[in-house]
Every structure is written in structure tokens, then in C-alpha cells.
Design a protein around this motif. Structure first.
Motif, PDB file in Angstrom:
ATOM      1  N   ALA A 125      -7.298   3.916  -5.892  1.00 51.71           N
ATOM      2  CA  ALA A 125      -6.048   4.437  -5.653  1.00 51.71           C
ATOM      3  C   ALA A 125      -5.290   3.244  -4.838  1.00 51.71           C
ATOM      4  N   ILE A 126      -5.969   2.440  -3.681  1.00 48.42           N
ATOM      5  CA  ILE A 126      -5.246   1.341  -3.076  1.00 48.42           C
ATOM      6  C   ILE A 126      -5.014   0.089  -4.246  1.00 48.42           C
ATOM      7  N   LYS A 127      -5.719  -0.122  -5.215  1.00 50.21           N
ATOM      8  CA  LYS A 127      -5.660  -1.025  -6.451  1.00 50.21           C
ATOM      9  C   LYS A 127      -4.446  -0.628  -7.018  1.00 50.21           C
ATOM     10  N   LEU A 128      -4.256   0.784  -7.456  1.00 46.92           N
ATOM     11  CA  LEU A 128      -3.166   0.991  -8.172  1.00 46.92           C
ATOM     12  C   LEU A 128      -1.696   0.998  -7.512  1.00 46.92           C
ATOM     13  N   LEU A 129      -1.777   0.929  -6.160  1.00 46.78           N
ATOM     14  CA  LEU A 129      -0.627   1.104  -5.594  1.00 46.78           C
ATOM     15  C   LEU A 129      -0.176  -0.328  -4.989  1.00 46.78           C
ATOM     16  N   LYS A 130      -1.209  -1.378  -5.012  1.00 42.42           N
ATOM     17  CA  LYS A 130      -0.965  -2.641  -4.863  1.00 42.42           C
ATOM     18  C   LYS A 130       0.139  -3.385  -5.259  1.00 42.42           C
ATOM     19  N   LEU A 131       1.096  -3.774  -4.900  1.00 40.96           N
ATOM     20  CA  LEU A 131       2.055  -4.376  -5.426  1.00 40.96           C
ATOM     21  C   LEU A 131       1.815  -6.073  -5.841  1.00 40.96           C
ATOM     22  N   ASP A 132       1.565  -6.726  -5.007  1.00 40.44           N
ATOM     23  CA  ASP A 132       1.206  -8.338  -5.128  1.00 40.44           C
ATOM     24  C   ASP A 132       0.574  -8.822  -3.928  1.00 40.44           C
ATOM     25  N   ASN A 133       0.329 -10.040  -3.788  1.00 46.25           N
ATOM     26  CA  ASN A 133      -0.469 -10.679  -2.849  1.00 46.25           C
ATOM     27  C   ASN A 133       0.135 -10.573  -1.371  1.00 46.25           C
ATOM     28  N   ASN A 134       1.534  -9.985  -1.183  1.00 41.90           N
ATOM     29  CA  ASN A 134       1.873  -9.705   0.054  1.00 41.90           C
ATOM     30  C   ASN A 134       1.365  -8.806   0.917  1.00 41.90           C
ATOM     31  N   LEU A 135       0.286  -7.953   0.354  1.00 41.55           N
ATOM     32  CA  LEU A 135      -0.384  -6.898   1.050  1.00 41.55           C
ATOM     33  C   LEU A 135      -1.004  -7.500   2.516  1.00 41.55           C
ATOM     34  N   SER A 136      -0.216  -6.758   3.374  1.00 45.64           N
ATOM     35  CA  SER A 136      -0.966  -7.274   4.830  1.00 45.64           C
ATOM     36  C   SER A 136      -1.828  -6.441   5.538  1.00 45.64           C
ATOM     37  N   GLY A 137      -2.108  -5.229   4.968  1.00 42.75           N
ATOM     38  CA  GLY A 137      -3.077  -4.350   5.796  1.00 42.75           C
ATOM     39  C   GLY A 137      -3.183  -3.068   5.496  1.00 42.75           C
ATOM     40  N   ILE A 138      -4.160  -2.495   5.658  1.00 42.37           N
ATOM     41  CA  ILE A 138      -4.561  -1.123   4.830  1.00 42.37           C
ATOM     42  C   ILE A 138      -4.856  -0.135   5.940  1.00 42.37           C
ATOM     43  N   SER A 139      -4.476   1.143   5.902  1.00 38.22           N
ATOM     44  CA  SER A 139      -5.057   2.271   7.045  1.00 38.22           C
ATOM     45  C   SER A 139      -5.607   3.154   6.162  1.00 38.22           C
ATOM     46  N   VAL A 140      -6.589   3.976   6.624  1.00 37.86           N
ATOM     47  CA  VAL A 140      -7.068   5.171   6.369  1.00 37.86           C
ATOM     48  C   VAL A 140      -6.986   6.074   7.224  1.00 37.86           C
ATOM     49  N   ALA A 141      -6.714   7.525   6.699  1.00 39.04           N
ATOM     50  CA  ALA A 141      -7.044   8.524   7.733  1.00 39.04           C
ATOM     51  C   ALA A 141      -8.028   9.503   7.099  1.00 39.04           C
ATOM     52  N   ILE A 142      -8.801  10.114   8.023  1.00 37.46           N
ATOM     53  CA  ILE A 142     -10.035  10.783   7.608  1.00 37.46           C
ATOM     54  C   ILE A 142      -9.973  11.979   8.503  1.00 37.46           C
ATOM     55  N   GLY A 143     -10.586  13.292   7.971  1.00 36.60           N
ATOM     56  CA  GLY A 143     -10.784  14.247   8.641  1.00 36.60           C
ATOM     57  C   GLY A 143     -12.134  14.125   9.705  1.00 36.60           C
TER      58      GLY A 143
END
Length: 382
Positions: A125-143
């Protein structure tokens, strides 16, 4: 305090001021922060070199005349974040500019129930949503419970066996933060509101029962990061002869599970609404216990923490708002003041926006600053 430390504090204060007041001018920033113009001008030069601010033209001169100020914007598109949530059957994913504006929002299926399959779906999912090399950070919500950026326990117990942060950092080479979904929803209330929120509760009733708390303007998670795990509390009188946890009757998923067992078929929220309208006895009994659980939960939240605002995430309550109306009537008999209870428009969106605020603060090195994020959709520019 040495000069380097003072310089860094000034830089962060200027960045915060531009972030919140954009567009603004160097003169206004200097005045608001009580800094010399030369200090602010030097910091603006550094921020411009870092691509965090850009000039947009001249503003209006003051009444006394003088040179027109140069207006400057925070460069929200200097980078972007991807913010995800692991659900029971899907991965919710949102990409945001650094001011919180939404670039894209998508849902991706999880093929299976194992933790390894959840992680594979998250990565894809992250790979498909990734735009370019300007990705600065990732957050993940869990239950579940998260402590020191690691999963302690979750709906899928095997998830705690994986170092989620290390897995994602090794693949995308950016900072990664994970957090409880209700805590992130609470951050969204605080950081994406049009007014200052100092005390709030985010009650999630979707897959499980959890509460995120803002106290004195800060997220409160408790000594063991288990504050708000109210779904684990057990009570008598909720449709069973033995004590039963609130989570087993008071979540959307619990209602669905119970009705699927009784009806012997797959059930969706639309079915529950239809049975409610028809007065179906089995559905009404289960919804009655759901309502009792909600009343117990809200009563405890309101009496213990006295929040100025409570936002509830529940697909069942959104489909059948009469339940919340009845709960409010019961609570009004207990509380001495009007209650600010509202339903979230989209439960997952609040989790994702809270994750956006959390990871963006880390990227900007402003973890505790009061920042005003933007709840708007901003398409990617060409």
C-alpha cells in the motif's frame, strides 16, 4: 545555554511561526517572537536554503508608509508523508503534504489474517501510494498498545513479534512512527481543529474499544502506554451471566460478530439498520447491550477526565444515530453541564490525520509546538 542551542531554538520558533501564520513577513515574525530583524532574516535564509519557505511577493505597507514587506509561505510541498492504518481486512492509506493537506486517500485489501500478510499488504500500500523521492516520513495506526515505537499487543497478537519500524525504515529509508489508533484520533482533534483544544477524548468503537486522551494540550498514554484501553474492563449485566468485557459487546465488530452467529450469515451495517427499523428482536437485544456499554464508557470518560469535547468513531452509531441520542439523554441526568459529543465523519481519516500530525512534527523537529494543520484536499501539482 550555548549559542548553538539558542540559535536552534530560534530557528524552530521561526519555523513554527511561519507554519502557523503563513503567509507572513520577516518583520511580523521578528515582532511576534521578540527577535531582532537580523536574526530572523538570517534564519529565513537558512529555511529558504532548506526549501522550507519561499517568498510570494509584496504585502501592504503599514499606515505610516515605508517599504512593503516581502511575504513568505511555508513550503508544504517540500516533502510529504504517508499515513496508514492496519484494519482487520484492509489497509487504509493517506498521503499528505507537510501542512496536513490531503494528497490522496485509498483502501487496500489484506489477503489473509496472518500478521505477515498484514505487513505485506502495508508495504504494498505504501509503495503504491509513494509519489517520489520526497517522501519524508511514515506513520502507522494500529488497534492495540504501542510503547516506545513498538507494538506491545494488537488485535492480531502475532503483530507484536515483528519490528514494524525497522521493517519499514529498511525499505523506505525515512522516519517511521507507530501509535495506537485512538491516540492518533485524539491528536487529530487537537491539531486539525479550527479552535484551540486543550482537553479531548477520541472514542473508537470500530474494531475494538479504545480511548485517546488529550490532557492539558498533550497526548496522555499512561505509564505503560495502556491509558484508554477501557474495552478490557469487565462488567456484569451486559447480556451474560458472567462478567464480560466492554469490547465483547460495545464495539461495531462485536455487534457484527454476534449477529453473524445468530443469523448464520455474513452481516454488514446496512443489515443492522434494516433490522433496527423492523424491530428485529435479536438485533434489538444486541444493540441494547451495545448502548449500555457505550453509556458506561462515556460516563467514565466524562466523570474521570471532564473533556471539553468527545469524538466517537462508530459505523453503527452513524447508521443509527438514535442510539447516541438516547445515550446523551441518560448522561444528561448525570452531568451538570452540556455535553459536546460528536460523531467522526470518517473514523479512519481521523486516525490517518493524527498520524500525519505525529510524523510531521518529528520531521520538522517540532514535537511539542502548537501547530495548526490544514484539513483540506490539495491535489498534486504538475
Amino acid at each position: 545555554m550555548n549559542r548553538l542551542t539558542i540559535r536552534r531554538i530560534n530557528e524552530l520558533n521561526v519555523l513554527r511561526e511561519v507554519f502557523n501564520q503563513t503567509p507572513t513577513s520577516r518583520a511580523d515574525v521578528a515582532k511576534n517572537l521578540g527577535l531582532t530583524k537580523s536574526t530572523v532574516y538570517n534564519i529565513f535564509t537558512q529555511l529558504s536554503n532548506d526549501n522550507l519557505v519561499y517568498d510570494i511577493g509584496q504585502g501592504n505597507s503599514t499606515r505610516s508608509g515605508g517599504r512593503k514587506p516581502i511575504l513568505t509561505n511555508f513550503n508544504a510541498q517540500a516533502g510529504y508523508t504517508i499515513n496508514a492504518k492496519i484494519n482487520s481486512t484492509t489497509i487504509s492509506c493517506m498521503s499528505n503534504w507537510l501542512d496536513g493537506s490531503i494528497i490522496d486517500r485509498q483502501e487496500f485489501p489484506i489477503e489473509g489474517k496472518e500478521a505477515s500478510q498484514q505487513l505485506l499488504a502495508l508495504y504494498q500500500a505504501i509503495k503504491l501510494l509513494k509519489l517520489d523521492n520526497n517522501l519524508s516520513g511514515i506513520s502507522v495506526a494500529i488497534g492495540g498498545v504501542v510503547k516506545n515505537n513498538r507494538v506491545v499487543n494488537a488485535l492480531n497478537h502475532d503483530l507484536a513479534n515483528y519490528d514494524l519500524v525497522q521493517i519499514l525504515q529498511s525499505r523506505f529509508n525515512v522516519p517511521v512512527l507507530i501509535e495506537n489508533e485512538s491516540n492518533l484520533a485524539a491528536l487529530a482533534i487537537r491539531d486539525f481543529s479550527s479552535r484551540t483544544i486543550k482537553s479531548a477524548a477520541a472514542l473508537s468503537l470500530t474494531d475494538r474499544v479504545g480511548v485517546g486522551l488529550i490532557i492539558d494540550g498533550e497526548l496522555y498514554s499512561g505509564f505503560n502506554s495502556e491509558a484508554g484501553e477501557i474495552g478490557q474492563a469487565k462488567f456484569l449485566g451486559l447480556g451474560n451471566n458472567l462478567p464480560i468485557s466492554l469490547e465483547e459487546v460495545g464495539s461495531d465488530q462485536a455487534v457484527l460478530n454476534q449477529l453473524e452467529k445468530l443469523k448464520n450469515k455474513r452481516v454488514v451495517v446496512a443489515d443492522i439498520l434494516r433490522w433496527y427499523d423492523l424491530g428485529d428482536e435479536e438485533a434489538m437485544n444486541i444493540l441494547k447491550n451495545f448502548q449500555k456499554s457505550l453509556t458506561i464508557i462515556l460516563q467514565n470518560i466524562l466523570l474521570l477526565f471532564d473533556p471539553e469535547k468527545v469524538v466517537l468513531s462508530s459505523k453503527i452509531l452513524r447508521a443509527i444515530p438514535d442510539i447516541l441520542v438516547e445515550v446523551k439523554q441518560q448522561l444528561n441526568q448525570i452531568m451538570s453541564h452540556p455535553l459536546d459529543l460528536e460523531l467522526a465523519d470518517n473514523a479512519d481519516n481521523d486516525n490517518l490525520l493524527g498520524g500525519c500530525a505525529l510524523i510531521t512534527r518529528k520531521i520538522l523537529d517540532l514535537p511539542t509546538a502548537e501547530l495548526n494543520f490544514k484539513r483540506r484536499i490539495m491535489p498534486l501539482t504538475n
